[in-house]
Every structure is written in C-alpha cells, then in structure tokens.
Design a protein around this motif. Sequence first.
Motif, PDB file in Angstrom:
ATOM      1  N   ASP A   1       0.814  -1.212   0.000  1.00 58.67           N
ATOM      2  CA  ASP A   1       0.000   0.000   0.000  1.00 58.67           C
ATOM      3  C   ASP A   1       0.847   1.261   0.000  1.00 58.67           C
ATOM      4  N   GLN A  13       3.934   1.557  -1.422  1.00 56.58           N
ATOM      5  CA  GLN A  13       4.826   1.650  -2.570  1.00 56.58           C
ATOM      6  C   GLN A  13       4.016   2.044  -3.788  1.00 56.58           C
ATOM      7  N   THR A  14       3.938   3.327  -4.027  1.00 51.70           N
ATOM      8  CA  THR A  14       3.092   3.868  -5.072  1.00 51.70           C
ATOM      9  C   THR A  14       3.387   3.263  -6.437  1.00 51.70           C
ATOM     10  N   GLY A  15       4.657   3.085  -6.758  1.00 55.29           N
ATOM     11  CA  GLY A  15       5.023   2.532  -8.064  1.00 55.29           C
ATOM     12  C   GLY A  15       4.475   1.131  -8.273  1.00 55.29           C
ATOM     13  N   LEU A  71       2.005  -0.309  -6.575  1.00 54.00           N
ATOM     14  CA  LEU A  71       0.551  -0.256  -6.541  1.00 54.00           C
ATOM     15  C   LEU A  71      -0.013   0.260  -7.864  1.00 54.00           C
ATOM     16  N   ASN A  72       0.609   1.284  -8.438  1.00 54.61           N
ATOM     17  CA  ASN A  72       0.166   1.796  -9.743  1.00 54.61           C
ATOM     18  C   ASN A  72       0.322   0.751 -10.838  1.00 54.61           C
ATOM     19  N   ALA A  73       1.429   0.021 -10.814  1.00 53.75           N
ATOM     20  CA  ALA A  73       1.647  -1.034 -11.808  1.00 53.75           C
ATOM     21  C   ALA A  73       0.606  -2.136 -11.659  1.00 53.75           C
ATOM     22  N   ASN A  93      -2.412  -1.906 -10.408  1.00 55.36           N
ATOM     23  CA  ASN A  93      -3.702  -1.388 -10.882  1.00 55.36           C
ATOM     24  C   ASN A  93      -3.752  -1.300 -12.401  1.00 55.36           C
ATOM     25  N   SER A  94      -2.650  -0.893 -13.018  1.00 54.06           N
ATOM     26  CA  SER A  94      -2.597  -0.786 -14.477  1.00 54.06           C
ATOM     27  C   SER A  94      -2.727  -2.150 -15.139  1.00 54.06           C
TER      28      SER A  94
END
Length: 75
Positions: free
Chosen positions: A14, A16-18, A20-22, A24-25
């Motif tokens: 939660d 680690q934005t990178g 988490l973004n990956a 979700n993508s």
Amino acid sequence: MKRIAVFAPMGTLDHQTGILNAVNSFAAAGYEVSPAAYWISAGYQVLKHPPYLILTDINIPHMDGFVFIAALLSV
C-alpha cells in the motif's frame, strides 16, 4: 488471460506507489494479478502457476528481489 505475480513484503504494498500503480494498471488491462507478501508463498505460487511476468520489490527482508529471482531461475 496472462497472469502477473507481484511479490512485496506484508504491509508495504500500500505504501509503494510505483508497485501499486503497476498492479492497478495491469489489472485494468485485463491481466490476472496474483499478489504474495512472503517469499515462500510467492515462490510456491510462481512454481505452481508460472506467470507471464514477475513484479518484485528489491528491498525484501531475509531475501532481496535479486536473490528471489535467481532462486526461481535455478529451479
């Protein structure tokens, strides 16, 4: 459907934005995303159901991401 294995230690995904973004993508693009918080469960998952891609954190307690990938490749 292509499967992606994501390995990040418990409690850090939660934050680690990178990663988490990956995650979700990939999920939005229709990939099946299989998360694992511990290296032993991640290794079992990968060996039982080989993924199209493995996304791992490098800073993992007890076994960093490089050692984890090397261990998987040696099997």
